[in-house]
Design a protein around this motif. Structure first.
Motif, short mmCIF file in Angstrom:
data_model
loop_
_atom_site.label_atom_id
_atom_site.label_comp_id
_atom_site.label_asym_id
_atom_site.label_seq_id
_atom_site.Cartn_x
_atom_site.Cartn_y
_atom_site.Cartn_z
N ASP A 85 -10.67 -52.31 -18.11
CA ASP A 85 -10.46 -50.97 -18.65
C ASP A 85 -11.67 -50.07 -18.41
OD1 ASP A 85 -8.61 -49.28 -19.92
OD2 ASP A 85 -9.62 -49.48 -21.84
N THR A 86 -12.87 -50.59 -18.67
CA THR A 86 -14.07 -49.78 -18.52
C THR A 86 -14.38 -49.44 -17.06
OG1 THR A 86 -15.14 -50.29 -20.62
CG2 THR A 86 -16.59 -49.90 -18.74
N PRO A 87 -14.45 -50.41 -16.13
CA PRO A 87 -14.74 -50.02 -14.75
C PRO A 87 -13.66 -49.14 -14.14
CG PRO A 87 -14.20 -52.35 -14.87
CD PRO A 87 -14.39 -51.87 -16.28
N LEU A 88 -12.41 -49.32 -14.54
CA LEU A 88 -11.35 -48.46 -14.05
C LEU A 88 -11.55 -47.03 -14.52
CD1 LEU A 88 -8.64 -47.94 -12.66
CD2 LEU A 88 -7.50 -48.81 -14.72
N ALA A 89 -11.87 -46.86 -15.81
CA ALA A 89 -12.11 -45.51 -16.34
C ALA A 89 -13.32 -44.88 -15.67
CB ALA A 89 -12.30 -45.58 -17.85
N TRP A 90 -14.39 -45.67 -15.43
CA TRP A 90 -15.59 -45.11 -14.80
C TRP A 90 -15.31 -44.72 -13.36
CZ3 TRP A 90 -20.21 -47.30 -12.01
CH2 TRP A 90 -21.31 -46.41 -12.07
N ALA A 91 -14.59 -45.57 -12.62
CA ALA A 91 -14.24 -45.24 -11.24
C ALA A 91 -13.42 -43.96 -11.18
CB ALA A 91 -13.49 -46.40 -10.60
N TYR A 92 -12.53 -43.79 -12.15
CA TYR A 92 -11.72 -42.57 -12.19
C TYR A 92 -12.61 -41.36 -12.42
CZ TYR A 92 -7.51 -39.78 -13.07
OH TYR A 92 -6.50 -38.84 -12.97
N ALA A 93 -13.52 -41.46 -13.37
CA ALA A 93 -14.41 -40.32 -13.66
C ALA A 93 -15.28 -39.98 -12.46
CB ALA A 93 -15.27 -40.65 -14.88
N LEU A 94 -15.86 -40.99 -11.82
CA LEU A 94 -16.68 -40.74 -10.64
C LEU A 94 -15.86 -40.10 -9.52
CD1 LEU A 94 -18.82 -44.00 -10.44
CD2 LEU A 94 -19.63 -41.73 -11.11
N GLY A 95 -14.61 -40.51 -9.40
CA GLY A 95 -13.77 -40.02 -8.32
C GLY A 95 -13.36 -38.57 -8.45
N VAL A 96 -13.44 -38.01 -9.67
CA VAL A 96 -13.01 -36.62 -9.85
C VAL A 96 -14.18 -35.67 -10.10
CG1 VAL A 96 -10.81 -37.42 -10.78
CG2 VAL A 96 -12.63 -36.77 -12.36
N GLN A 97 -15.38 -36.19 -10.39
CA GLN A 97 -16.43 -35.32 -10.92
C GLN A 97 -16.93 -34.27 -9.94
OE1 GLN A 97 -19.99 -37.38 -12.08
NE2 GLN A 97 -20.36 -38.26 -10.08
N GLU A 98 -16.83 -34.50 -8.64
CA GLU A 98 -17.33 -33.51 -7.68
C GLU A 98 -16.21 -32.79 -6.94
OE1 GLU A 98 -21.05 -34.11 -5.55
OE2 GLU A 98 -21.08 -36.19 -6.26
N ARG A 99 -14.98 -32.91 -7.40
CA ARG A 99 -13.88 -32.16 -6.80
C ARG A 99 -13.95 -30.70 -7.25
NH1 ARG A 99 -8.59 -35.88 -5.93
NH2 ARG A 99 -9.64 -37.88 -5.58
N ARG A 100 -13.29 -29.86 -6.51
CA ARG A 100 -13.25 -28.44 -6.88
C ARG A 100 -12.55 -28.30 -8.24
NH1 ARG A 100 -14.19 -24.86 -2.78
NH2 ARG A 100 -12.80 -23.31 -3.72
N PRO A 101 -12.94 -27.30 -9.03
CA PRO A 101 -12.43 -27.20 -10.40
C PRO A 101 -10.92 -27.33 -10.56
CG PRO A 101 -14.22 -25.65 -10.09
CD PRO A 101 -13.95 -26.26 -8.74
N PRO A 102 -10.08 -26.67 -9.74
CA PRO A 102 -8.63 -26.83 -9.96
C PRO A 102 -8.17 -28.28 -9.76
CG PRO A 102 -9.08 -24.89 -8.62
CD PRO A 102 -10.36 -25.65 -8.71
N ALA A 103 -8.70 -28.94 -8.72
CA ALA A 103 -8.30 -30.33 -8.45
C ALA A 103 -8.84 -31.26 -9.54
CB ALA A 103 -8.81 -30.76 -7.08
N ARG A 104 -10.06 -30.99 -10.01
CA ARG A 104 -10.64 -31.82 -11.06
C ARG A 104 -9.82 -31.69 -12.35
NH1 ARG A 104 -15.40 -30.09 -10.74
NH2 ARG A 104 -15.57 -28.72 -12.54
N LEU A 105 -9.46 -30.45 -12.71
CA LEU A 105 -8.68 -30.24 -13.92
C LEU A 105 -7.33 -30.93 -13.81
CD1 LEU A 105 -8.23 -28.89 -16.65
CD2 LEU A 105 -7.46 -26.84 -15.44
#
Length: 554
Positions: free
Chosen positions: A178-198
């Motif tokens: 659960d934890t590494p999956l959630a972290w990988a998800y957060a890392l994967g979206v953090q530098e996307r453009r705001p509309p895609a990140r949202l």
């Protein structure tokens, strides 16, 4: 490089929270400048982008923060500390937010940390103490400093641990997906453009649920997000206990070489067990250590407030603080201690065949309770110490407790409050039609309305040698806790054979975590009473000592 004085709008709420917190010193340097995008060279030539916050007449001391997240995310902390006369250096780890190279979690933190400390020590304004600061992965970067020639003068580490794998990935010899999956998800979206990140953040709950159910587990992140980070595949590949792949990533292996440190932990935080192991090791090595444990989940706002106050305490030279301060969950307030765990008296409760928690020493009827564990429909976790924001913390247990694969044992209403401080233990005897089995034990408090909520839990993955159906004696140590059970409430113990995805489902085979192509159900039988009593042992502490109730612990 650019200079700017304005605080990013995303940091303004946290800045106001810091300013309004009690027991904070007033600003002494209200005019602060931020120099952004300084290129600090790593040993291999990669540039590590760095911000420097300071007033023109700042003092000699520096706070150093290295992060794989947006540097603007700590802008409130940086400005707040700079307004109190300190230099603040915030650096993006390699491969994140403009820094060169590729982000490989844990792998480059020793070398990059040393390069940053060499650069910092060479700056004409860095003539005083260097205090590293931060939590979670920020804390990992601090533990990595301790494996090099240069070290900070002091560290403030929140919710982190020296051995990342043992602390949060492979607790109990399973894989806490659960934890590494959630972290990988957060890392994967953090530098996307705001509309895609949202868009991705709005779909995070659904994505994480989909990823956690995916077979094989190695495909969890692609199923959740579409990304396929190498680090997640590495962690799945190297999930056997003691895999030597992790040895170079165990930081600060010599506790005696660690500078004075403040540890901030949380009773509901994923790093809790590992962090308290670190505290015990530091105490044993004679390192000057202060421990603060609050009743919070990972990323709670209270951690930042208390962590900033502790950093300022170092620069102010305050030394009268208690060695240990803990918040007693259940409304018990904050309490100063000389050591953790405090002295306690064992209090035993026996699990009976009719579903009660009863005093031992009485001739309880012997019996056995059987339940079916099916990895195709794994027993859900219903909360716990995880990074997943949709399930972390003290959750209502009613849906979980209605399942046939969760055995319940409930005590009588308490005549008076009960203070438990330390690590509860569960001793039981069970047999399984499959010798590969998990045991998950959760201690809950049931209020007067019948609502059951988590207090603490423990997990253990078992493997042969035992034959199918052969009874085995098992001891499960639950995570440490400081909790006050209220008068009139009841204690409840859940015994189950899994808690997915807090701990990845046991497939019932010897297949590695990356596989799970076969999912084999089993029948588990818990033996009770007679010569095989199941016993919960609670460390009871003195409830007569005065508690303190400040908003921020002194």
């Amino acid at each position: 490089m650019s200079r700017g004085d304005r605080l990013p709008w995303t940091a303004r709420a946290e800045y106001r929270r810091l300013r309004s917190a009690p027991d904070m010193p007033a600003p002494t340097h209200p005019v602060v400048h931020r120099t952004s995008g300084i290129a600090v060279p790593a040993d291999d030539g990669a540039t590590l982008l760095t911000d420097h916050w300071a007033a023109d007449d700042a003092g000699p001391h520096t706070v150093l923060i290295r992060t794989p997240y947006d540097r603007n995310g700590v802008a409130a902390v940086a400005r707040f500390l700079a307004e109190r006369g300190h230099h603040v250096v915030v650096q993006s780890c390699r491969g994140t937010f403009g820094s060169g190279g590729r982000f490989r979690p844990l792998h480059d933190e020793v070398a990059d940390g040393q390069a940053t400390l060499r650069w910092l020590r060479a700056q004409p304004w860095a003539t005083g103490l260097v205090h590293s600061w931060g939590g979670s992965y920020f804390g990992v970067t601090q533990w990595a400093y301790c494996d090099g020639e240069l070290r900070p003068d002091a560290m403030g580490i929140a919710v982190s641990a020296r051995r990342f794998d043992e602390a949060i990935l492979y607790l109990g010899h399973g894989f806490s997906i659960d934890t590494p999956l959630a972290w990988a998800y957060a890392l994967g979206v953090q530098e996307r453009r705001p509309p895609a990140r949202l868009w991705r953040l709005l779909r995070a709950r659904r994505g994480l649920t989909r990823g956690a159910r995916t077979v094989p587990p190695s495909e969890a992140v692609p199923a959740a997000l579409g990304n396929d980070p190498q680090f997640f595949r590495d962690w799945v590949e190297h999930s056997d206990p003691g895999d030597p792949w992790w040895d170079p990533l165990h930081f600060a292996s010599d506790p005696a070489a660690i500078p004075p440190v403040t540890l901030l932990a949380g009773w509901q935080d994923l790093f809790l067990v590992g962090q308290l192991h670190d505290h015990a090791a530091l105490q044993g090595a004679g390192v000057r250590t202060r421990l603060i444990v609050g009743d919070w989940i990972h990323g709670a706002a209270e951690i930042t407030v208390i962590g900033v106050r502790e950093a300022l305490r170092v620069f102010e030279g305050e030394s009268e603080a208690a060695a240990v301060r803990v918040e007693i969950s259940g409304g018990g307030g904050w309490r100063d201690l000389t050591a953790w765990p405090p002295p306690s008296v064992p209090h035993r409760l026996e699990l009976t065949a009719d579903g009660r928690l009863a005093a031992p020493g009485i001739a309880h009827d012997s019996g056995a309770l059987a339940s079916r564990y099916d990895p195709a429909d794994p027993t859900p976790d219903a909360g716990g110490r995880t990074l997943n924001p949709f399930s972390a913390g003290r959750r209502d247990q009613r849906r979980r407790e209605r399942r046939d694969d969760v055995l319940l044992f409930t005590g009588e209403p308490l005549a008076g409050p009960l203070l438990v401080m330390g690590s509860p233990e569960m001793r039981l005897t069970f047999a399984s039609t499959n010798p590969r089995a998990d045991v998950f034990v959760r201690l809950c408090e049931v209020d007067r309305r019948g609502v059951s909520r988590t207090v603490t839990d423990g997990y253990l993955r078992l493997s042969p040698p035992v034959a199918p159906g052969e009874p085995r004696d098992v001891g499960v140590v639950l995570a440490p806790v400081a909790h006050r059970f209220a008068a009139g409430n009841r204690l409840r113990v859940q015994v189950s054979w899994g808690a997915h995805p807090l701990h990845l489902r046991n497939p019932g085979t010897a297949d590695p975590v990356r596989d799970h192509s076969r999912l084999i159900a089993s029948i588990q039988t818990l033996f009770l009473g007679g010569t095989t009593p199941a016993m919960l042992v609670l460390p009871l502490s003195d409830d007569t000592a005065p508690s303190v109730h400040p908003t921020v612990p002194r």
